[in-house]
Design an enzyme around this catalytic site. Sequence first.
Site, PDB file in Angstrom:
ATOM      1  N   THR A 185      65.514  21.229  77.157  1.00  0.00           N
ATOM      2  CA  THR A 185      65.934  20.331  78.225  1.00  0.00           C
ATOM      3  C   THR A 185      67.387  19.936  78.005  1.00  0.00           C
ATOM      4  O   THR A 185      67.940  20.107  76.914  1.00  0.00           O
ATOM      5  CB  THR A 185      65.061  19.074  78.249  1.00  0.00           C
ATOM      6  OG1 THR A 185      65.210  18.376  77.000  1.00  0.00           O
ATOM      7  CG2 THR A 185      63.596  19.435  78.447  1.00  0.00           C
ATOM      8  N   GLU A 331      60.721  21.980  82.416  1.00  0.00           N
ATOM      9  CA  GLU A 331      59.293  21.880  82.078  1.00  0.00           C
ATOM     10  C   GLU A 331      58.392  22.593  83.086  1.00  0.00           C
ATOM     11  O   GLU A 331      57.197  22.779  82.823  1.00  0.00           O
ATOM     12  CB  GLU A 331      58.880  20.407  82.001  1.00  0.00           C
ATOM     13  CG  GLU A 331      59.497  19.642  80.834  1.00  0.00           C
ATOM     14  CD  GLU A 331      60.861  19.031  81.145  1.00  0.00           C
ATOM     15  OE1 GLU A 331      61.329  18.184  80.365  1.00  0.00           O
ATOM     16  OE2 GLU A 331      61.487  19.427  82.178  1.00  0.00           O
ATOM     17  N   LYS A 440      66.991  -1.729  91.209  1.00  0.00           N
ATOM     18  CA  LYS A 440      66.040  -2.751  91.641  1.00  0.00           C
ATOM     19  C   LYS A 440      66.787  -4.060  91.810  1.00  0.00           C
ATOM     20  O   LYS A 440      67.118  -4.744  90.845  1.00  0.00           O
ATOM     21  CB  LYS A 440      64.898  -2.906  90.639  1.00  0.00           C
ATOM     22  CG  LYS A 440      63.723  -3.700  91.219  1.00  0.00           C
ATOM     23  CD  LYS A 440      62.478  -3.589  90.357  1.00  0.00           C
ATOM     24  CE  LYS A 440      61.265  -4.181  91.064  1.00  0.00           C
ATOM     25  NZ  LYS A 440      60.030  -4.043  90.271  1.00  0.00           N
ATOM     26  N   TRP A 445      63.728  -1.970  95.871  1.00  0.00           N
ATOM     27  CA  TRP A 445      64.304  -0.735  95.360  1.00  0.00           C
ATOM     28  C   TRP A 445      65.411  -0.237  96.287  1.00  0.00           C
ATOM     29  O   TRP A 445      65.282  -0.241  97.506  1.00  0.00           O
ATOM     30  CB  TRP A 445      63.235   0.351  95.236  1.00  0.00           C
ATOM     31  CG  TRP A 445      62.210   0.086  94.180  1.00  0.00           C
ATOM     32  CD1 TRP A 445      60.892  -0.196  94.372  1.00  0.00           C
ATOM     33  CD2 TRP A 445      62.412   0.094  92.765  1.00  0.00           C
ATOM     34  NE1 TRP A 445      60.258  -0.369  93.166  1.00  0.00           N
ATOM     35  CE2 TRP A 445      61.167  -0.192  92.157  1.00  0.00           C
ATOM     36  CE3 TRP A 445      63.516   0.314  91.939  1.00  0.00           C
ATOM     37  CZ2 TRP A 445      60.988  -0.252  90.786  1.00  0.00           C
ATOM     38  CZ3 TRP A 445      63.352   0.253  90.568  1.00  0.00           C
ATOM     39  CH2 TRP A 445      62.097  -0.031  90.003  1.00  0.00           C
TER      40      TRP A 445
END
Length: 539
Positions: A185, A331, A440, A445
Amino acid sequence: MTGQILNGNSMDDYPLTLTSIVDRAERFHANRGVISRRPSGDVNRTTYGEVAGRARRLAHGLAALGVRDGDPVATMLWNQSEHLELYFAVPAMGAVLHTLNPRLFPEELSYIVNDAQDNVIIVDESLLPVFETIRDSREFAHVVVVSHTGDIPAGMLDYESLVANNEPIEWPVLGEGRAAAMCYTSGTTGRPKGVVYSHRALVLHSLVVALPDQFAVSARDTILPVVPMFHANAWGLPYAAALAGAQLVLPGPQLDSESVLDLLAAEHVTMTAGVPTVWMGVLSSLDAEPDRWDLSALNRLIVGGAAVPRSMLEGFDRHELSIVQAWGMTETAPLGSVCRVPEDLDQASNSDRYNYRIRQGVASPLVDIRARDDEGNLIAWDDTAMGELEVRGPWVAASYHHGQGAASFTADGWFSTGDVVRIDPRGCIRICDRSKDLVKSGGEWISSVDLENQLVAHPDVAQAAVIAVPDDRWGERPLAVVSLHPDVDPSVDKLRDHLAQDFAKWQLPDRFEFVSEIPSTATGKVKKSELRKRFTTEP
């Protein structure tokens, strides 16, 4: 009495291994072209038959160096024919292809080669300076150089000799559950983590990539993967192309917009793939010189790695070039979803079609999706509720190498992606943000992705990133970091007014910071960790 057949069938237990793809390329697509641009700019032309034959000799040479079943073989190469030979040879001989990203910092590369326990590494001559930065971090048993000048540093081996001086081997019979390849990754949060792909996973991935409503790979295609072969298996395109018999064009290290456009035009490419940052540059070149390149053969650009803004879709549409957005991760090998406009929207308004095309699409066949809110509840597919996307499937990781990052996997076997999404009733995903990048503010949000997409739609803006910064009153507030086109004067009021057309006042960034360039990771993603560090510590 009714007979029952529960555990028996008449089907051959044929192993799904990459050997079958290599054999098919050699047997059925031997004369299809593999075109490689060298670091010098020269073009090398070969075929799948020649690549597969050389791969058999290469495997024999690697075995003579001591590479055994399950051993990682590291590569530090561009998109080039030798890399394709290793894509074929290493998994088919029973070893594990470990592609290294030469754009990573030396500290990251050093960590990765030691975590993977690489002992043999193949390096392109042009990347030897990068290799030298990590040479002392691990004692490699053998360093093999792909040379374009004939100069091989002392103590290193010549790749061409490794191929030429060995007889071709017959591929061993392998189990489909065997490890075939390995990628790490990007390490945007914490240390990079290894993902080990099985033969079965990559064969199934290749089959699905080629499906009509996915990337639609066929023997009539000429494919140019701009996405590097050291990044998430080049999105599966080398294996899918070999499986289908598509001609493959490998661009080497020259990925500036004009070099990419020159190759697209010269080789009559029908499909290409890469991250948005590449295509933003290409679009600027096309806008500046719309008649310079003949791209009449090019019918689709696969774009992933970050959300595609509507302005980019509209820009390429002006040049009669169509973007197909896809989503995935290291992944997920990496294909997770593809956004193809459904039939019932064929006659819809342009606005409705663009509203669909900016989404990341429907889960690819064999991939399951779901999303959970902050309280752990599965969200409704109503395109309103937001939650973290979880996925599972035959090419989705069930763990990381050495068992790292266990918190990313649920108890019932799903991978938690970290992407916050809405899902509409069709099952079409829209990524609102990375979970760590959502703002937030006052309990509500704010999507940084939506703000960024609207900012880059402004003609003055080249790049934009929005991050959350602490606020005593609201908890967090959005801050916009903007890179402007040349010869444009910064104007906060102009950008705020532009955003106010689509966002409520409380959603607008309180601060705008102008920079010459927005930092990105080695895979082309905005490096928000660096922006957070800079703009939450500086006044």
